[in-house]
Write an enzyme that holds these catalytic residues in place. Structure first.
Site, PDB file in Angstrom:
ATOM      1  N   GLY A  15      -8.596  39.138  22.908  1.00 32.06           N
ATOM      2  CA  GLY A  15      -7.503  38.203  22.655  1.00 32.06           C
ATOM      3  C   GLY A  15      -7.699  36.901  23.409  1.00 32.06           C
ATOM      4  CB  ALA A  16     -10.663  35.363  24.751  1.00 28.13           C
ATOM      5  N   GLY A  19      -3.462  31.417  24.693  1.00 28.02           N
ATOM      6  CA  GLY A  19      -2.649  31.931  25.792  1.00 28.02           C
ATOM      7  C   GLY A  19      -3.419  32.351  27.024  1.00 28.02           C
ATOM      8  CB  ILE A  20      -2.731  35.107  29.443  1.00 31.85           C
ATOM      9  CG1 ILE A  20      -1.336  34.631  29.867  1.00 31.85           C
ATOM     10  CG2 ILE A  20      -3.431  35.776  30.627  1.00 31.85           C
ATOM     11  CD1 ILE A  20      -0.342  35.740  30.122  1.00 31.85           C
ATOM     12  N   GLY A  21      -5.329  34.916  27.573  1.00 28.32           N
ATOM     13  CA  GLY A  21      -6.709  35.329  27.325  1.00 28.32           C
ATOM     14  C   GLY A  21      -7.668  34.159  27.287  1.00 28.32           C
ATOM     15  CB  SER A 147       4.508  43.237  29.877  1.00 31.47           C
ATOM     16  OG  SER A 147       5.880  42.894  29.915  1.00 31.47           O
ATOM     17  CE1 TYR A 172       4.262  43.083  24.010  1.00 31.45           C
ATOM     18  CE2 TYR A 172       5.923  43.259  25.734  1.00 31.45           C
ATOM     19  CZ  TYR A 172       4.702  42.785  25.289  1.00 31.45           C
ATOM     20  OH  TYR A 172       3.910  42.034  26.133  1.00 31.45           O
TER      21      TYR A 172
END
Length: 271
Positions: A15-16, A19-21, A147, A172
């Site tokens: 997931g890069a 966002g954070i990735g 999370s 989630y």
């Protein structure tokens, strides 16, 4: 914080592409690591590596774009096979790819509730397929980007796909709890981290937060745990830079074993 050189390290970040990735990939590459940049498609991953080169001045030779749609477990298997073939020694796997559960109950082609598969089962399968590469070298580790919402979750053992009662928040939270529990799996050295509430597509899930910090700030907490100079305890949970106790279920041996059994069953349908 002293910053050590990571030029001998190879890291796969799922997931890069945003966002954070994406920021995690940037920070790792800036510190010299070879970064395998995963996206849902090869095109998205390639676009992400291009952005890192043109906008952040990252050396293109340190980046490798890889595509795999986590809603298809078969693609996860292909991704793992390619990584093993091209990078037989992998130092770190950052299980970051994530999605907010949709409003309506959605099932993948593999028969799993979509958030449970994308956020947890795909990472479970990927981690175990990459186990030979992660345990072959010295100090191989897995960093699960979890999370704080895992604390509100419960794993519905009799109905993990939540076909009977569905709520996107509960779905989630279940996926994040499973990911956090999975860090205690003894087969690989792993930790989980809540990187803080960041301004990403997941922000709306945090009802009490009107704004988040920049994704780069969250990514810094992830990158710290990728550094071999930072000692970690298998199964530990971090809230940003601090090691704290996770939800009680995450450190129960019985829960770890039960989840392993469930996950093996669910990913074994196609494995």
């Amino acid at each position: 914080m002293s910053v050590s050189d990571l030029s001998s390290r190879t890291v796969l970040v799922t997931g890069a592409t945003s966002g954070i990735g994406h920021q995690t990939a940037r920070l790792l590459a800036e510190r010299g690591a070879t970064v395998l940049v995963h996206g849902r498609t090869a095109e998205e991953a390639l676009a992400a590596t291009d952005r890192l080169v043109t906008l952040s001045g990252v050396d293109a030779n340190r980046l490798c774009a890889l595509g795999a749609d986590f809603t298809h477990l078969e693609e996860v298997e292909h991704l793992a096979a390619r990584v093993l073939a091209e990078h037989p020694s992998l130092d770190v796997l950052v299980n970051n790819a994530g999605m907010a559960a949709p409003e309506r109950h959605t099932v993948t082609a593999d028969g799993n509730e979509i958030a449970f598969q994308v956020n947890f089962l795909a990472h479970y399968l990927l981690t175990h397929l990459l186990e030979p590469a992660l345990t072959g070298g010295k100090g191989g580790r897995v960093v699960n980007v979890s999370s704080s919402l895992h604390r509100t979750g419960s794993i519905q053992w009799n109905d993990p796909q939540r076909t009977r009662r569905y709520s996107r928040l509960a779905a989630y939270a279940q996926s994040q709890l499973a990911l956090t529990v999975f860090a205690a799996d003894p087969r690989v050295t792993a930790v989980s981290v809540h990187p803080g509430i960041c301004t990403t597509s997941l922000l709306p899930l945090y009802a009490h937060a009107h704004e988040g910090v920049a994704p780069a700030e969250g990514a810094a907490h992830v990158v710290r745990l990728c550094d071999p100079a930072v000692e970690i305890v298998n199964g530990a949970y971090y809230d940003r830079e601090h090691r704290v106790a996770p939800a009680p279920a995450a450190s129960e041996e019985r829960t770890v074993k039960r989840l392993t059994k469930l996950a093996d069953l669910l990913v074994g349908q196609t494995a």
